[in-house]
Structures are given as structure tokens and as C-alpha cells.
Design a protein around this motif. Sequence first.
Motif, short mmCIF file in Angstrom:
data_model
loop_
_atom_site.label_atom_id
_atom_site.label_comp_id
_atom_site.label_asym_id
_atom_site.label_seq_id
_atom_site.Cartn_x
_atom_site.Cartn_y
_atom_site.Cartn_z
N THR A 210 0.84 -1.19 0.00
CA THR A 210 0.00 0.00 0.00
C THR A 210 0.88 1.24 0.00
OG1 THR A 210 -0.08 0.08 2.41
CG2 THR A 210 -1.75 -1.27 1.31
N ALA A 211 0.22 2.40 0.06
CA ALA A 211 0.97 3.66 0.08
C ALA A 211 1.81 3.77 1.35
CB ALA A 211 0.02 4.84 -0.03
N ASN A 212 1.30 3.22 2.46
CA ASN A 212 2.04 3.27 3.72
C ASN A 212 3.13 2.20 3.79
OD1 ASN A 212 0.44 5.38 4.68
ND2 ASN A 212 -1.10 3.97 5.50
N ALA A 213 2.95 1.09 3.10
CA ALA A 213 3.94 0.00 3.07
C ALA A 213 4.10 -0.44 1.62
CB ALA A 213 3.51 -1.15 3.95
N PRO A 214 4.84 0.33 0.83
CA PRO A 214 4.89 0.09 -0.62
C PRO A 214 5.90 -0.97 -1.06
CG PRO A 214 6.12 2.06 -0.10
CD PRO A 214 5.56 1.57 1.19
N SER A 215 6.66 -1.56 -0.13
CA SER A 215 7.70 -2.49 -0.57
C SER A 215 7.86 -3.64 0.40
CB SER A 215 9.04 -1.75 -0.72
OG SER A 215 9.46 -1.24 0.53
N PHE A 216 8.50 -4.69 -0.12
CA PHE A 216 8.83 -5.87 0.68
C PHE A 216 10.27 -6.24 0.35
CE2 PHE A 216 9.43 -10.51 0.61
CZ PHE A 216 9.29 -10.77 1.96
N LYS A 217 11.06 -6.49 1.40
CA LYS A 217 12.48 -6.80 1.20
C LYS A 217 12.84 -7.99 2.06
CE LYS A 217 17.10 -4.76 1.74
NZ LYS A 217 17.84 -3.56 2.17
N GLU A 218 13.62 -8.92 1.49
CA GLU A 218 14.02 -10.12 2.23
C GLU A 218 15.29 -10.69 1.60
OE1 GLU A 218 13.12 -12.88 5.40
OE2 GLU A 218 12.05 -11.07 4.79
N ASP A 219 16.19 -11.20 2.44
CA ASP A 219 17.38 -11.89 1.95
C ASP A 219 17.07 -13.38 1.84
OD1 ASP A 219 18.93 -9.63 1.74
OD2 ASP A 219 19.75 -9.79 3.78
N LEU A 220 17.24 -13.92 0.65
CA LEU A 220 16.93 -15.32 0.40
C LEU A 220 18.22 -16.13 0.31
CD1 LEU A 220 14.24 -14.80 -2.40
CD2 LEU A 220 13.90 -14.86 0.08
#
Length: 298
Positions: A210-220
Motif C-alpha cells: 500500500t501507500a504506507n507500506a509500498p515495498s517488501f524486502k528479504e534476503d533469500l
Amino acid sequence: MRKVTIGEVLRRERIHQGKKLSQIQKAIDIQVEYLEALENNDFDHLPSPFYARSFIKKYAWELGLDEKILLVAYENGSMVAYDEIEVDEEHGRTTRIERRKIKSYLPIFYFVLISLGILGSVGYFVWNYSTSHVSETPITTSSSSQEEKVSEETKQQEKLDISVATVDGVTYVTASGASESVELMINRSKETDTWVTVSETRAASGLALTANAPSFKEDLVTNYEFYIGLGDPNLVELTLNGQKVELENLPAEATTLVLRTSSATAQSSPASSSTASSVIEEVSQDTEVGLPSESLEE
């Protein structure tokens, strides 16, 4: 201090104390003429040497003098060492000229010197202790920061060999060449909200972008297979170690990607269509359960 006669000592001390011969006579019961004889050192005018010694003793007692010194001087016919007294016989005033003793300040000097030495030693120890501890902290922090920076630079320098292939309706993304891990980043590329799922991560049950949480990041981790569910591939941008993965050819609908990370430089071959189909079906079912429509509306 100078040498004076017995009589001069008696006379000067009497005048210094402001006493008259008549007062001395009443105090020690000795006739004035004998007192005058003592002050004039006319001991022959006295009745006898016995009386001379007795009168000297009484006179000395009355004036607070040490009679022993005067008696020794009388017996030896010698002078007496006495503090100088300026006598003003006309006005009956005296001024004693005393030689002040020179006090020794060496003990105080040594005490101050030792105290300063102790204080200096303590101060130097405290300063050295605080300086060493303060200097150690930045070094440790700097070393840790440098290690993190080197690790980050190493990750950024690891350019991946990324390939995207669709086999029997299944889209495979292969990323090879990573040493330890691959940084996965999914950003919302447009102003429309969407959702993603990534197996074996905190977004396994679904995550809304969403606008408040626009991204997802993770080390695989490498040498592993992950399943990425996208609500709409056209609404997100997917990168691996900062390298963009091309998703333009995917349909604008819910899509599942199979991401394979490998430390080898060669790309892994796609799995069979039957296996991929079963995996996609399973992930799609998990996605429907993990992200109900109510959650997306929120």
C-alpha cells in the motif's frame, strides 16, 4: 639580644612593666635604697653577699625573670644576655626590640609538593584510563561499520545471472552467481494497491503493498526454490540484488513465479510442467486462503 649587667636587666624590666621602686618595695619588702643599689650594680652597698643573692632572687621573681640566670651572673661577675629594650625613663615607657624567629616553611613546602605529586598521579591515571576507553569505542564501532560496509559492497558487487522463462504456463526466474544470499525486493510501481506472497519468508501468508507500506524486502538463501505470488505483475517491480527482473510479458492477473537461487554460474534447468503446475496450484490455493478480500480492502 646583647650583654647587659644584672642591674640594667632589673631596671629595664621594671620600667618596661611600668612599675615604680615604691611598688616593688611594697611587693617584696626590700628598702628602696637596696633596690637602687641592685639596679646600679652597687652590691657592696648591700648588707652582705647573702642578702645580695636574696634580694636578686626576690626582685627577679617580682618581675617574672629567671632568677637562676641572674644569680649565676652574680656569682661569676658576668653579664647577662637580654633582649634589647629601648627605655624612655622620662615618660616611663619602654619598647622591646625582639628578634623574630624565622619559621621554617620546609615541612609545609614538602607537604604541598607531595600532595601535588599525588594529585597529579591520580589525575594522569584517570585521564589515561578515560582516554583509552573513549578511543577504544570508536575503533570498535568503526571496525564494525567497515565490516558491514564491506559486506554490503560485496553483495552489491555480486552481479547475478538472471533469466526468466515460461514453460507450459509456468514462469521460472533463475538467479545464479550469489555467494551466500540474494536480496529480494518487491516494490509497488503504481499507485494501485496490490499483494504479494513469498514462500519461506514473513510474507508467506500474504502481504499487502500500500501507500504506507509500498515495498517488501528479504534476503533469500542460495540453492533454494521459492514461490512468489503476485496479485498483478504489472503493478510491482521485482529486483534481485538490485537487478530488475523483467515481468512486462506477464498477464495482468494473479501470477505465481518460481524463483530459484543458485551459487553456481550456470542456470538450472526448468522443472517439468506437471511438477510446476502442481506447485502453482498449491501456491494459488495458499494465496486465496492467506489473503482474503477483506485484508486487501484494508
